[in-house]
Write a protein that holds these residues in place. Structure first.
Motif, PDB file in Angstrom:
ATOM      1  N   ILE A 120     -15.490 -10.005   1.447  1.00  0.00           N
ATOM      2  CA  ILE A 120     -14.488 -10.815   2.160  1.00  0.00           C
ATOM      3  C   ILE A 120     -13.359 -11.156   1.169  1.00  0.00           C
ATOM      4  N   THR A 121     -13.573 -11.260  -0.294  1.00  0.00           N
ATOM      5  CA  THR A 121     -12.583 -11.497  -1.065  1.00  0.00           C
ATOM      6  C   THR A 121     -11.770 -10.477  -1.163  1.00  0.00           C
ATOM      7  N   ALA A 122     -11.852  -9.117  -0.830  1.00  0.00           N
ATOM      8  CA  ALA A 122     -10.796  -8.072  -0.775  1.00  0.00           C
ATOM      9  C   ALA A 122     -10.017  -8.087   0.367  1.00  0.00           C
ATOM     10  N   VAL A 123     -10.745  -8.683   1.366  1.00  0.00           N
ATOM     11  CA  VAL A 123     -10.062  -8.560   2.836  1.00  0.00           C
ATOM     12  C   VAL A 123      -9.147  -9.618   2.694  1.00  0.00           C
ATOM     13  N   SER A 124      -9.415 -10.861   2.150  1.00  0.00           N
ATOM     14  CA  SER A 124      -8.513 -12.048   1.810  1.00  0.00           C
ATOM     15  C   SER A 124      -7.408 -11.525   1.080  1.00  0.00           C
ATOM     16  N   ALA A 125      -7.814 -10.919   0.117  1.00  0.00           N
ATOM     17  CA  ALA A 125      -6.581 -10.512  -0.925  1.00  0.00           C
ATOM     18  C   ALA A 125      -5.590  -9.514  -0.250  1.00  0.00           C
ATOM     19  N   ALA A 126      -6.219  -8.561   0.560  1.00  0.00           N
ATOM     20  CA  ALA A 126      -5.552  -7.690   1.162  1.00  0.00           C
ATOM     21  C   ALA A 126      -4.471  -8.380   2.159  1.00  0.00           C
ATOM     22  N   VAL A 127      -4.863  -9.410   2.980  1.00  0.00           N
ATOM     23  CA  VAL A 127      -4.189 -10.251   3.892  1.00  0.00           C
ATOM     24  C   VAL A 127      -3.064 -11.075   3.037  1.00  0.00           C
ATOM     25  N   MET A 128      -3.354 -11.491   1.921  1.00  0.00           N
ATOM     26  CA  MET A 128      -2.354 -12.307   0.936  1.00  0.00           C
ATOM     27  C   MET A 128      -1.419 -11.348   0.751  1.00  0.00           C
ATOM     28  N   LEU A 129      -1.782 -10.295   0.310  1.00  0.00           N
ATOM     29  CA  LEU A 129      -0.827  -9.260  -0.087  1.00  0.00           C
ATOM     30  C   LEU A 129       0.306  -8.788   0.963  1.00  0.00           C
ATOM     31  N   THR A 130      -0.454  -8.716   2.257  1.00  0.00           N
ATOM     32  CA  THR A 130       0.502  -8.259   3.464  1.00  0.00           C
ATOM     33  C   THR A 130       1.259  -9.532   3.749  1.00  0.00           C
ATOM     34  N   ILE A 131       0.949 -10.595   3.563  1.00  0.00           N
ATOM     35  CA  ILE A 131       1.771 -12.029   3.936  1.00  0.00           C
ATOM     36  C   ILE A 131       3.005 -11.991   2.941  1.00  0.00           C
ATOM     37  N   ASP A 132       2.587 -11.746   1.655  1.00  0.00           N
ATOM     38  CA  ASP A 132       3.679 -11.725   0.551  1.00  0.00           C
ATOM     39  C   ASP A 132       4.702 -10.617   0.988  1.00  0.00           C
ATOM     40  N   ARG A 133       4.240  -9.491   1.483  1.00  0.00           N
ATOM     41  CA  ARG A 133       4.980  -8.346   1.320  1.00  0.00           C
ATOM     42  C   ARG A 133       6.025  -8.679   2.737  1.00  0.00           C
ATOM     43  N   LEU A 134       5.260  -9.301   3.766  1.00  0.00           N
ATOM     44  CA  LEU A 134       6.374  -9.620   4.990  1.00  0.00           C
ATOM     45  C   LEU A 134       7.309 -10.665   4.630  1.00  0.00           C
ATOM     46  N   ALA A 135       6.741 -11.481   3.612  1.00  0.00           N
ATOM     47  CA  ALA A 135       7.426 -12.556   3.146  1.00  0.00           C
ATOM     48  C   ALA A 135       9.139 -11.952   2.696  1.00  0.00           C
ATOM     49  N   TYR A 136       8.728 -11.227   1.847  1.00  0.00           N
ATOM     50  CA  TYR A 136       9.778 -10.552   1.050  1.00  0.00           C
ATOM     51  C   TYR A 136      10.842  -9.505   2.056  1.00  0.00           C
ATOM     52  N   GLN A 137      10.198  -9.212   2.985  1.00  0.00           N
ATOM     53  CA  GLN A 137      10.961  -8.413   4.108  1.00  0.00           C
ATOM     54  C   GLN A 137      11.586  -9.135   5.104  1.00  0.00           C
ATOM     55  N   SER A 138      11.337 -10.418   5.215  1.00  0.00           N
ATOM     56  CA  SER A 138      11.657 -11.323   6.049  1.00  0.00           C
ATOM     57  C   SER A 138      13.387 -11.625   6.048  1.00  0.00           C
ATOM     58  N   ARG A 139      13.958 -11.816   7.158  1.00  0.00           N
ATOM     59  CA  ARG A 139      15.382 -12.125   6.922  1.00  0.00           C
ATOM     60  C   ARG A 139      15.633 -13.560   6.365  1.00  0.00           C
ATOM     61  N   TRP A 140      14.678 -14.444   5.789  1.00  0.00           N
ATOM     62  CA  TRP A 140      15.007 -15.523   5.354  1.00  0.00           C
ATOM     63  C   TRP A 140      14.220 -15.291   3.837  1.00  0.00           C
ATOM     64  N   TRP A 141      13.722 -14.122   3.376  1.00  0.00           N
ATOM     65  CA  TRP A 141      13.298 -14.234   2.125  1.00  0.00           C
ATOM     66  C   TRP A 141      14.466 -14.925   0.911  1.00  0.00           C
ATOM     67  N   ASN A 142      15.541 -14.823   1.040  1.00  0.00           N
ATOM     68  CA  ASN A 142      16.700 -15.332   0.170  1.00  0.00           C
ATOM     69  C   ASN A 142      17.409 -16.716   0.492  1.00  0.00           C
ATOM     70  N   VAL A 143      16.388 -17.100   1.415  1.00  0.00           N
ATOM     71  CA  VAL A 143      17.144 -18.522   1.595  1.00  0.00           C
ATOM     72  C   VAL A 143      16.188 -19.810   0.537  1.00  0.00           C
ATOM     73  N   ASN A 144      17.094 -20.674   0.237  1.00  0.00           N
ATOM     74  CA  ASN A 144      16.649 -21.609  -0.643  1.00  0.00           C
ATOM     75  C   ASN A 144      15.125 -21.909  -0.449  1.00  0.00           C
TER      76      ASN A 144
END
Length: 192
Positions: free
Chosen positions: A2-26
């Motif tokens: 479960i911890t590995a799955v949660s970690a993988a989801v967190m990494l996916t969310i962080d990756r998507l946050a950096y790829q979003s159109r708003w990553w550089n917004v304040n």
């Protein structure tokens, strides 16, 4: 696992946050916007909450650059828990079934649905869903390091911020170790 799955989801969310159109917004502007939308989602009427959902879901899909199918899959995870909770709220138990809209009798106990529980379920559903889509917009557009910046600007305790940062960084170490352990076990026929 479960911890590995949660970690993988967190990494996916962080990756998507950096790829979003708003990553550089304040990040503070995103946090203020999130706070305002969350207050609207929690304190407004179900009609306004439904309107928030109708506008924020497509905006999130566009800003984060994900498919509708992927977004709906993410939404279904908490919706399952919400549905179970709503069923618990919807069911009423009474010794007198006069005020129930629909009921069945078990002995002298009436189990059913009354008008008050339907109203509460309606409010809870729209409030929860609108707060969920607003939170998804914030989380999917704000990388973890920006969350640390927000925490520091909001003057959260330094110890809390350092603990969060260390925990986040240890996730990467854990994933590497878990992958290496799996690889070694697989090579030594540990799964046959």
């Amino acid at each position: 696992v479960i911890t590995a799955v949660s970690a993988a989801v967190m990494l996916t969310i962080d990756r998507l946050a950096y790829q979003s159109r708003w990553w550089n917004v304040n990040p503070l502007a995103k946090f203020v916007g999130y706070s305002a939308l969350l207050i609207a989602a929690l304190c407004s009427s179900p009609l306004i909450q439904a309107a928030l959902i109708v506008f924020i879901v497509p905006a999130t899909i566009y800003i984060v650059k994900v498919t509708v199918k992927r977004y709906v899959k993410w939404l279904l995870i908490p919706v399952f828990f919400l549905a179970v909770s709503l069923i618990g709220i919807l069911l009423s138990f009474s010794w007198h079934g006069d005020n129930m809209l629909v009921s069945m009798t078990v002995g002298q106990l009436h189990i059913g649905v009354d008008a008050a529980s339907v109203a509460i379920v309606n409010q809870t559903f729209w409030r929860s869903m609108s707060a969920l889509v607003v939170t998804y917009l914030f989380v999917l557009t704000t990388p973890f390091i920006q969350l640390i910046i927000i925490g520091r600007r909001c003057r959260l305790p330094q110890l809390l911020m350092e603990n969060a940062l260390l925990t986040y960084r240890s996730i990467f170490i854990f994933l590497e170790e878990a992958a290496a352990t799996y690889q070694i076990q697989h090579l030594l026929f540990g799964y046959s």
